[in-house]
Design a protein around this motif. Structure first.
Motif, mmCIF file in Angstrom:
data_model
loop_
_atom_site.group_PDB
_atom_site.id
_atom_site.type_symbol
_atom_site.label_atom_id
_atom_site.label_comp_id
_atom_site.label_asym_id
_atom_site.label_seq_id
_atom_site.Cartn_x
_atom_site.Cartn_y
_atom_site.Cartn_z
ATOM 1 N N LEU A 88 5.973 -7.321 10.354
ATOM 2 C CA LEU A 88 5.564 -6.007 9.851
ATOM 3 C C LEU A 88 4.303 -6.136 8.998
ATOM 4 O O LEU A 88 3.413 -5.273 9.061
ATOM 5 N N ALA A 89 4.241 -7.207 8.217
ATOM 6 C CA ALA A 89 3.046 -7.448 7.406
ATOM 7 C C ALA A 89 1.833 -7.679 8.299
ATOM 8 O O ALA A 89 0.734 -7.185 8.024
ATOM 9 N N GLU A 90 2.042 -8.412 9.385
ATOM 10 C CA GLU A 90 0.948 -8.661 10.324
ATOM 11 C C GLU A 90 0.523 -7.365 11.001
ATOM 12 O O GLU A 90 -0.676 -7.130 11.214
ATOM 13 N N ARG A 91 1.505 -6.512 11.327
ATOM 14 C CA ARG A 91 1.173 -5.222 11.936
ATOM 15 C C ARG A 91 0.356 -4.363 10.978
ATOM 16 O O ARG A 91 -0.628 -3.737 11.387
ATOM 17 N N ARG A 92 0.730 -4.367 9.704
ATOM 18 C CA ARG A 92 -0.026 -3.599 8.707
ATOM 19 C C ARG A 92 -1.451 -4.119 8.600
ATOM 20 O O ARG A 92 -2.404 -3.342 8.462
ATOM 21 N N ARG A 93 -1.585 -5.437 8.658
ATOM 22 C CA ARG A 93 -2.914 -6.044 8.580
ATOM 23 C C ARG A 93 -3.780 -5.595 9.755
ATOM 24 O O ARG A 93 -4.936 -5.194 9.582
ATOM 25 N N LEU A 94 -3.204 -5.649 10.962
ATOM 26 C CA LEU A 94 -3.950 -5.251 12.158
ATOM 27 C C LEU A 94 -4.270 -3.767 12.150
ATOM 28 O O LEU A 94 -5.365 -3.348 12.543
ATOM 29 N N GLU A 95 -3.315 -2.951 11.695
ATOM 30 C CA GLU A 95 -3.550 -1.504 11.631
ATOM 31 C C GLU A 95 -4.688 -1.186 10.666
ATOM 32 O O GLU A 95 -5.506 -0.290 10.935
ATOM 33 N N ALA A 96 -4.755 -1.918 9.546
ATOM 34 C CA ALA A 96 -5.831 -1.695 8.581
ATOM 35 C C ALA A 96 -7.182 -2.070 9.183
ATOM 36 O O ALA A 96 -8.179 -1.364 8.999
ATOM 37 N N LEU A 97 -7.221 -3.175 9.921
ATOM 38 C CA LEU A 97 -8.464 -3.594 10.564
ATOM 39 C C LEU A 97 -8.896 -2.598 11.637
ATOM 40 O O LEU A 97 -10.077 -2.261 11.759
ATOM 41 N N ILE A 98 -7.919 -2.114 12.429
ATOM 42 C CA ILE A 98 -8.224 -1.133 13.476
ATOM 43 C C ILE A 98 -8.770 0.150 12.857
ATOM 44 O O ILE A 98 -9.765 0.721 13.333
ATOM 45 N N GLN A 126 -6.511 -7.709 3.725
ATOM 46 C CA GLN A 126 -6.050 -8.840 4.521
ATOM 47 C C GLN A 126 -5.821 -10.060 3.635
ATOM 48 O O GLN A 126 -4.840 -10.792 3.791
ATOM 49 N N LEU A 127 -6.723 -10.289 2.680
ATOM 50 C CA LEU A 127 -6.572 -11.398 1.738
ATOM 51 C C LEU A 127 -5.305 -11.235 0.912
ATOM 52 O O LEU A 127 -4.537 -12.191 0.729
ATOM 53 N N ILE A 128 -5.066 -10.019 0.432
ATOM 54 C CA ILE A 128 -3.875 -9.740 -0.368
ATOM 55 C C ILE A 128 -2.614 -9.979 0.463
ATOM 56 O O ILE A 128 -1.666 -10.635 0.014
ATOM 57 N N ASP A 129 -2.591 -9.448 1.684
ATOM 58 C CA ASP A 129 -1.414 -9.578 2.540
ATOM 59 C C ASP A 129 -1.135 -11.037 2.893
ATOM 60 O O ASP A 129 0.019 -11.466 2.942
ATOM 61 N N GLU A 130 -2.213 -11.791 3.140
ATOM 62 C CA GLU A 130 -2.050 -13.203 3.483
ATOM 63 C C GLU A 130 -1.473 -13.979 2.301
ATOM 64 O O GLU A 130 -0.570 -14.812 2.466
ATOM 65 N N ASN A 131 -1.951 -13.706 1.102
ATOM 66 C CA ASN A 131 -1.423 -14.368 -0.091
ATOM 67 C C ASN A 131 0.030 -13.980 -0.340
ATOM 68 O O ASN A 131 0.843 -14.813 -0.744
ATOM 69 N N GLU A 132 0.341 -12.704 -0.113
ATOM 70 C CA GLU A 132 1.726 -12.246 -0.287
ATOM 71 C C GLU A 132 2.646 -12.948 0.714
ATOM 72 O O GLU A 132 3.749 -13.362 0.385
ATOM 73 N N ARG A 133 2.163 -13.075 1.956
ATOM 74 C CA ARG A 133 2.974 -13.701 2.997
ATOM 75 C C ARG A 133 3.243 -15.171 2.679
ATOM 76 O O ARG A 133 4.362 -15.663 2.839
ATOM 77 N N LYS A 134 2.212 -15.855 2.214
ATOM 78 C CA LYS A 134 2.346 -17.297 1.967
ATOM 79 C C LYS A 134 3.029 -17.613 0.636
ATOM 80 O O LYS A 134 3.889 -18.490 0.562
ATOM 81 N N GLU A 153 -4.553 -5.258 -7.356
ATOM 82 C CA GLU A 153 -5.391 -4.085 -7.579
ATOM 83 C C GLU A 153 -6.814 -4.505 -7.946
ATOM 84 O O GLU A 153 -7.790 -3.866 -7.528
ATOM 85 N N LYS A 154 -6.919 -5.596 -8.688
ATOM 86 C CA LYS A 154 -8.247 -6.096 -9.070
ATOM 87 C C LYS A 154 -9.014 -6.556 -7.837
ATOM 88 O O LYS A 154 -10.217 -6.333 -7.729
ATOM 89 N N VAL A 155 -8.304 -7.203 -6.899
ATOM 90 C CA VAL A 155 -8.940 -7.637 -5.659
ATOM 91 C C VAL A 155 -9.421 -6.421 -4.863
ATOM 92 O O VAL A 155 -10.540 -6.408 -4.338
ATOM 93 N N LYS A 156 -8.590 -5.397 -4.774
ATOM 94 C CA LYS A 156 -8.954 -4.189 -4.030
ATOM 95 C C LYS A 156 -10.214 -3.534 -4.592
ATOM 96 O O LYS A 156 -11.005 -2.949 -3.851
ATOM 97 N N ASN A 157 -10.384 -3.627 -5.916
ATOM 98 C CA ASN A 157 -11.511 -2.966 -6.568
ATOM 99 C C ASN A 157 -12.766 -3.833 -6.636
ATOM 100 O O ASN A 157 -13.773 -3.418 -7.204
ATOM 101 N N MET A 158 -12.709 -5.031 -6.072
ATOM 102 C CA MET A 158 -13.889 -5.894 -6.053
ATOM 103 C C MET A 158 -15.004 -5.262 -5.230
ATOM 104 O O MET A 158 -14.754 -4.663 -4.184
#
Length: 253
Positions: A88-98, A126-134, A153-158
């Protein structure tokens, strides 16, 4: 239902050679051997193969899969739930990229205006999701949901410039770490430079800095095999060296 090697291979979409290899390394043994010598697989083996293929799809190596599924504490239902969460996390990542690609197309066609921030949101997510997954489970247990959420949130606002600076700084940490490691002195000038660079790198992700938290993270780099493998990628022992350097830098040693 029972299956021969060829039948199970066809069912699962793998080769007969793959199943024979899994048998050879003790990853997936047949239920029994037919009088004629054929390997016979039953429903238990079918379920095991499904688990193996799930783990392979998630990038887990065969030796680790073997350790997981042969462990006395292995719970196949819990494993399936974990597979589902990761997928599901991977699907969210792909949906965000699409979605990002679709918005970019519309912007290129002049149908919408896309801000510079929007252009890079998917990559930061994608960076956030990958870190969360790992590492999400361990990091959240150690620092708490509130702190991790603030960091995300800090990463998102970079800005894109900040994102590139953080990436380059992370690469510099690894480069200087290797140079410092070759000196063999975690208290030396190069090693302490690494600790300072690492502190600067943390500033892009942490809501606030503390020496205690920095030292705790350094210890996690040694205790967690995934972090350890990352810092040991050039030479074994570098994770411990980084921890010792940070301990000295933060006054823990």
């Amino acid at each position: 239902m029972e299956y021969t090697v060829q039948q199970l291979a066809k069912l699962a979409g793998v080769t007969s050679r793959t199943l024979r290899y899994y048998d050879e390394i003790g990853l997936l043994k047949p239920a029994r051997a037919h009088a004629s010598g054929y390997r016979i697989y039953g429903s238990k083996e079918v379920d095991q193969l499904q688990q193996i293929l799930f783990y392979r799809e998630l990038g887990v190596d065969l030796e680790t899969i073997k350790q997981i599924i042969t462990s006395p504490s292995f719970d196949d239902v819990q494993a399936l739930k974990q597979h589902r969460e990761k997928l599901l996390a991977e699907r969210r990542r792909l949906e965000a990229l699409i979605a990002n690609v679709e918005k970019t197309i519309l912007a290129k066609e002049g149908r919408i205006i896309m801000s510079d921030k929007e252009k890079f949101e998917a990559f930061k997510q994608q960076l956030i999701d990958e870190n969360e997954r790992k590492y999400g489970k361990e990091i959240r247990e150690k620092y708490g949901d509130e702190q991790v959420n603030k960091s995300n949130e800090k990463v998102k606002n970079m800005t894109q410039a900040q994102y590139e600076e953080a990436t380059k700084l992370g690469e510099e940490v690894l480069r200087v770490l290797h140079e410092a490691f070759l000196t063999g002195d975690p208290a030396g000038e190069l090693a302490q430079k690494v600790a300072e660079l690492h502190r600067q790198w943390l500033g892009y992700f942490w809501d606030h800095y503390s020496r205690e938290a920095h030292a705790g993270l350094a210890q996690m780099y040694v205790d967690d095999e995934r972090f350890k493998a990352y810092y040991d990628q050039k030479q074994s022992g570098m994770a411990e060296f980084l921890r010792d350097a940070i301990f000295i830098y933060t006054g823990k040693k």
